[in-house]
Write a protein that holds these residues in place. Structure first.
Motif, short mmCIF file in Angstrom:
data_model
loop_
_atom_site.label_atom_id
_atom_site.label_comp_id
_atom_site.label_asym_id
_atom_site.label_seq_id
_atom_site.Cartn_x
_atom_site.Cartn_y
_atom_site.Cartn_z
N ILE A 40 0.90 -1.26 0.00
CA ILE A 40 0.01 0.10 -0.12
C ILE A 40 0.96 1.20 0.06
O ILE A 40 1.80 1.35 0.97
CB ILE A 40 -0.95 0.12 1.38
CG1 ILE A 40 -1.86 -0.94 1.11
CG2 ILE A 40 -1.79 1.39 1.24
CD1 ILE A 40 -2.90 -1.14 2.58
N ASN A 42 0.60 4.66 0.37
CA ASN A 42 -0.21 5.57 1.36
C ASN A 42 0.22 7.05 1.02
O ASN A 42 1.22 7.47 1.61
CB ASN A 42 -0.35 5.22 2.57
CG ASN A 42 -1.42 6.06 3.42
OD1 ASN A 42 -1.86 6.68 2.85
ND2 ASN A 42 -1.56 5.59 4.79
N LYS A 47 -2.33 9.20 7.58
CA LYS A 47 -1.95 7.83 7.35
C LYS A 47 -2.53 6.84 8.12
O LYS A 47 -3.17 5.74 7.67
CB LYS A 47 -0.40 7.70 7.01
CG LYS A 47 0.21 8.56 6.01
CD LYS A 47 1.76 8.11 5.80
CE LYS A 47 2.38 8.84 4.95
NZ LYS A 47 1.55 9.55 3.61
N THR A 50 -6.36 6.21 6.89
CA THR A 50 -6.35 5.68 5.42
C THR A 50 -5.78 4.03 5.65
O THR A 50 -6.55 3.19 5.28
CB THR A 50 -5.36 6.42 4.66
OG1 THR A 50 -5.91 7.85 4.68
CG2 THR A 50 -5.46 5.67 3.20
N GLU A 51 -4.88 3.86 6.34
CA GLU A 51 -4.46 2.48 6.45
C GLU A 51 -5.15 1.52 7.14
O GLU A 51 -5.69 0.47 6.67
CB GLU A 51 -3.09 2.29 7.16
CG GLU A 51 -3.02 2.47 8.69
CD GLU A 51 -1.54 2.83 9.07
OE1 GLU A 51 -1.41 2.54 10.46
OE2 GLU A 51 -0.89 3.43 8.47
N THR A 52 -6.01 1.94 8.12
CA THR A 52 -7.08 1.55 8.76
C THR A 52 -8.29 1.07 7.98
O THR A 52 -8.94 0.08 8.13
CB THR A 52 -7.61 2.12 10.23
OG1 THR A 52 -6.54 2.43 10.92
CG2 THR A 52 -8.74 1.40 10.75
N LEU A 55 -7.08 -1.52 5.39
CA LEU A 55 -7.02 -2.73 6.17
C LEU A 55 -8.39 -3.58 6.40
O LEU A 55 -8.62 -4.86 6.15
CB LEU A 55 -6.16 -2.66 7.06
CG LEU A 55 -4.57 -2.47 7.12
CD1 LEU A 55 -3.83 -1.88 8.07
CD2 LEU A 55 -4.00 -3.66 6.18
N LEU A 69 3.48 -1.48 3.92
CA LEU A 69 2.99 0.00 4.06
C LEU A 69 4.29 0.79 3.24
O LEU A 69 5.39 0.68 3.76
CB LEU A 69 2.68 0.53 5.37
CG LEU A 69 1.39 0.00 6.06
CD1 LEU A 69 1.08 0.31 7.29
CD2 LEU A 69 0.16 0.03 5.13
N TYR A 89 6.30 2.13 8.08
CA TYR A 89 6.59 2.39 6.80
C TYR A 89 7.79 2.15 6.02
O TYR A 89 8.83 2.49 6.78
CB TYR A 89 6.00 3.79 6.69
CG TYR A 89 4.57 4.14 6.48
CD1 TYR A 89 4.03 4.13 5.31
CD2 TYR A 89 3.87 3.90 7.59
CE1 TYR A 89 2.54 4.35 5.16
CE2 TYR A 89 2.57 4.05 7.63
CZ TYR A 89 1.62 4.26 6.50
OH TYR A 89 0.42 4.36 6.34
N THR A 106 -2.88 5.21 -3.02
CA THR A 106 -3.98 6.03 -2.42
C THR A 106 -4.16 7.23 -2.94
O THR A 106 -3.31 7.80 -3.82
CB THR A 106 -4.01 6.23 -1.04
OG1 THR A 106 -2.82 7.21 -0.90
CG2 THR A 106 -3.62 4.83 -0.26
#
Length: 316
Positions: A40, A42, A47, A50-52, A55, A69, A89, A106
């Protein structure tokens, strides 16, 4: 099957509270299975949020998934704690010799700039070029979809008179596509952007196909003929509150934004919005993972040296 994430990633606690099956690195090491490797990139400033969200969508599948990530090296986020970036990351230099089954890129709040004026544009171009040989299928979101259409195919973006924000009804142009397996005839998805790509430009390119559109929001999903690249102009991964938070942020900045369309009950910002797109969001990501990643990727992606693709598993 679960999604494999770092033991201490903040998203873990959120997802577990929602009864989403996640697996820590420790437990995954004791299973004899080759998980799908997903990267991903991002580009969003917030962040962790968005990552949550991503996922959560990726976890709704029977496949085991291992996620890396990625952040840009040429621009470091100032809205995410430095210790989080250092802990979770990597940069492109760290992964450029790896192969991935799938990748998500993203959106980013840089729509007001020409692509070439974006601070990390050259780095992003190197990454997008690398995906041609090192990634089985790429899922681009919002600005990244516009950026990738421009980089790979020369498709222009156009400024909108006003920000497009809200929840919109969409129709499938390719209803038999595996990407839409289980979808209703019409479905909802959030949009939040200041620019657009136009159908007439995309339709001139033989390698591309428009998969879904909205009467109000325009082009929604575009793919290439082999299912290696998907360009999604909306934000199906958004939580119920995401657009409200963006609207309030724009108000505080004095931007005088319009009330997001079809979002607040009775168009009243004092009323809590409801998530009416969640089921299709999960289907979208599950179908992409199953039909365009899992069923086409070689078992030993590193030994293959480059992804191979089955012509029978294209976007139709």
């Amino acid at each position: 099957m679960p999604i494999k994430i770092s033991d201490s990633l903040p998203a873990r606690a959120v997802l577990e509270q929602e009864h989403i099956f996640v697996m820590t690195e420790y437990r995954a090491l004791h299973q004899d299975i080759r998980p799908l490797k997903i990267c991903i990139l991002n580009l969003m400033p917030t962040k962790i949020v968005t990552e949550t969200q991503l996922l959560r969508c990726l976890a709704n599948t029977p496949l085991q998934i291992e996620v890396d990530l990625l952040q840009t090296k040429s621009h470091v986020s100032t809205h995410t704690p430095e210790d989080h970036l250092l802990s979770f990351y990597q940069t492109f230099d760290d992964v450029k010799d790896r192969f991935y089954d799938g990748m998500i890129i993203t959106g980013a709040p840089v729509e007001h700039l020409a692509f070439e004026e974006v601070e990390y544009w050259e780095e992003l171009c190197r990454i997008m070029e690398w995906t041609k040989t090192n990634v089985q299928s790429v899922f681009h979101i919002c600005w990244a979809a516009q950026a990738a259409l421009y980089y790979h195919y020369g498709v222009k973006k156009y400024p909108l008179a006003k920000k497009l924000s809200g929840i919109f009804t969409h129709q499938m142009r390719t209803p038999k596509s595996r990407l839409f397996r289980g979808f209703d005839d019409t479905f909802l998805a959030p949009h939040s952007r200041h620019t657009e790509v136009r159908a007439e430009d995309i339709e001139k390119i033989e390698a591309l196909k428009i998969m879904s559109v909205s009467d109000e929001a325009g082009v929604h999903i575009v793919c290439d003929q082999d299912g290696r690249q998907f360009f999604v102009t909306g934000h199906s991964e958004y939580d119920a509150e995401t657009i409200r938070l963006e609207y309030e942020r724009d108000l505080q900045k004095g931007l005088n934004p319009d009330i997001p369309k079809h979002y607040f009950p009775d168009d009243d910002p004092t009323k809590a919005p409801k998530n009416m797109w969640r089921s299709h969001a999960h289907l979208l990501y599950t179908n992409w993972l199953n039909y365009f990643v899992y069923q086409t990727t070689p078992y030993d992606i590193e030994a293959s040296h480059a992804p191979t693709f089955s012509k029978t598993e294209h976007a139709e």
